[in-house]
Scaffold this active site. Structure first.
Site, PDB file in Angstrom:
ATOM      1  N   HIS A  13       0.649  -1.172   0.016  1.00 22.56           N
ATOM      2  CA  HIS A  13      -0.041   0.020  -0.107  1.00 22.56           C
ATOM      3  C   HIS A  13       0.809   1.021   0.057  1.00 22.56           C
ATOM      4  CE1 HIS A  13      -2.767  -3.144   0.898  1.00 22.56           C
ATOM      5  NE2 HIS A  13      -2.449  -3.295   2.064  1.00 22.56           N
ATOM      6  N   CYS A  14       2.027   1.207  -0.821  1.00 21.98           N
ATOM      7  CA  CYS A  14       2.854   2.482  -0.747  1.00 21.98           C
ATOM      8  C   CYS A  14       3.458   2.871   0.617  1.00 21.98           C
ATOM      9  CB  CYS A  14       2.064   3.639  -1.430  1.00 21.98           C
ATOM     10  SG  CYS A  14       1.465   3.347  -3.172  1.00 21.98           S
ATOM     11  N   ALA A  15       3.299   1.641   1.404  1.00 22.20           N
ATOM     12  CA  ALA A  15       3.871   1.936   2.763  1.00 22.20           C
ATOM     13  C   ALA A  15       4.916   0.998   3.216  1.00 22.20           C
ATOM     14  CB  ALA A  15       2.717   2.208   3.860  1.00 22.20           C
TER      15      ALA A  15
END
Lengths: 273, 171
Positions: A225-227
């Site tokens: 999740h882009c994290a």
């Protein structure tokens, strides 16, 4: 750069915030609602503490504006951003809100049509905010679409949207709690919580979980999740995430839970019932 | 579901040739940035033969199983034949389902033919294979297909073929 760590539950660990936020801090940027954990951060408290050391406060509101009531004056932040595609609006458009004295001070970053005041061969002056930052041909269609999305959500009532989504989150969390082979990543209570629920199924990669759900017509997000750093900090490579919005229903939560029950069989996982 | 053939699940559970071993001429680390799948892969080439492919893979069942199959299908084979297997595997995976794969060439790799219909998963299945081709280059092997076998359209370089994209149509 310095970072605020997270607790095992995924809340911001503010134990040592005084050492992280110092007179040398220029900008304190954080998210209002986490796109991974579903946590809602104590924005007002964090903004006040940042302002106490003279730092500018920048808030990512992409996951809060579409899902809960947001009042910029109550939050006390200096700059706030959110995007159209996460709130029933078009892609490629978003909103930057800022306190006018800060926006006035900020330099032009793009030049072009519609953003000038006067132009001579020696110097130029620029239009007032917001035109100063809107050089060139505007994305008119996207802006109109986003405005319609704002009106639509406002008419629903953001407090009602939030309550509805929390009902769905409660239903999903209760269902996941009866499946011991699933571990929720993030808080399992509704206190200061947004509308995403991330989880891992022990022994099955999130991409495989997502594929099984996809085959049954259920769209979830899988991956980091882009994290990525957050996932590393929490000790998981990736997660499966259910992301609720105003249009989801309790029946859909039940369909998701039933579909999840087919995962162990596909991957030959033995689960205690 | 037809995507998860039993062969894939078996390879994902019991990874053939897993672990990093010596000797090796090259080691590469490839990731799938959209999902975080990772593979560290070593090749040992001697006398024109792929002597060993050893690896440490983390990821979904598709990516891990595909790397396990890679180990089976290229280890002990002449480099030229291993490259043909790689090309055949790549062609099948990027065919969007038109190429069901030749078991004579890619062995257990045919179990992945269903993956080609899921564009988001093609990169998972290719991760280990792309790493293998890259490692061969680092080991000093010329992986350019022989001139007679070149059917790639003008403008698509051999290097480009190492990084196949979902929208590339090899036909």
């Amino acid at each position: 750069m310095r970072w605020v760590p997270v607790t095992a539950e995924g809340r911001l660990d503010l134990t040592h915030l005084d050492e992280l936020l110092t007179e040398r801090t220029k900008v304190f940027a954080f998210t209002h609602a986490s796109n991974v954990l579903g946590t809602v951060n104590p924005v007002r408290e964090l903004a006040d503490r940042a302002h106490a050391v003279g730092a500018l406060v920048v808030l990512d509101a992409c996951q809060s504006v579409p899902h809960l009531p947001v009042d910029v004056t109550e939050l006390g932040v200096d700059l706030l951003a959110f995007s159209g595609h996460k709130m029933l609006g078009p892609l490629g458009v978003g909103v930057l809100w800022g306190r006018s004295e800060i926006l006035d001070e900020m330099p032009v970053f793009l030049t072009g049509g519609s953003m000038i005041e006067t132009v001579t061969m020696q110097e130029s002056t620029y239009a007032p905010v917001p035109q100063k930052f809107e050089a060139g041909v505007p994305v008119a269609a996207q802006a109109v679409g986003l405005a319609a999305a704002c009106d639509y959500l406002t008419a629903l009532g953001m407090d009602r949207v939030h309550a509805h989504e929390l009902m769905l989150v409660r239903r999903l969390l209760d269902g996941l709690a009866t499946r011991p082979w699933i571990r929720v990543i993030g808080p399992t209570d509704l206190h200061d919580r947004g509308s995403v629920v991330a989880f891992v199924a022990d022994g099955v990669h999130p991409h495989d979980v997502g594929q099984v759900l996809d085959d049954q017509g259920i769209a979830v997000r899988v991956g980091h999740h882009c994290a990525w750093p957050l996932h590393r900090a929490l000790g998981v490579t990736a997660t499966t995430r259910a992301s609720f919005a105003a249009y989801n229903t309790a029946a859909e939560v039940d369909i998701l839970l039933a579909a999840l029950d087919s995962v162990p069989a596909v991957f030959g996982l033995e689960v205690a019932s | 579901m037809d995507l998860y053939q039993q062969l894939i699940l078996d390879h994902a559970k019991e990874r053939h040739g897993s672990g990093l071993r010596e000797p090796f001429e090259a080691q590469v680390h490839h990731v799938n940035p959209t999902c975080g799948d990772e593979v560290t892969l070593r090749v040992h080439v001697a006398d024109g033969v792929v002597q060993d492919v050893s690896y440490d893979a983390q990821g979904c069942s598709i990516s891990v199983a595909s790397t396990s199959v890679l180990h089976d299908e290229v280890t002990g084979y002449p480099v030229e034949q291993a490259l043909q297997t790689y090309e055949a595997m790549r062609a099948m995976l990027t065919s969007r389902g038109r190429d069901s794969g030749d078991e004579e060439v890619i062995g257990d790799g045919v179990a992945f033919s269903g993956v080609a219909k899921y564009p988001a998963r093609v990169k998972c299945a290719l991760l280990g294979w792309s790493a293998f081709a890259d490692a061969l280059v680092h080991a000093g092997v010329d992986i350019t297909p022989p001139a007679v076998a070149v059917t790639t359209p003008v403008g698509v370089s051999a290097v480009g073929s190492l990084h196949p994209t979902d929208d590339k149509d090899p036909s």
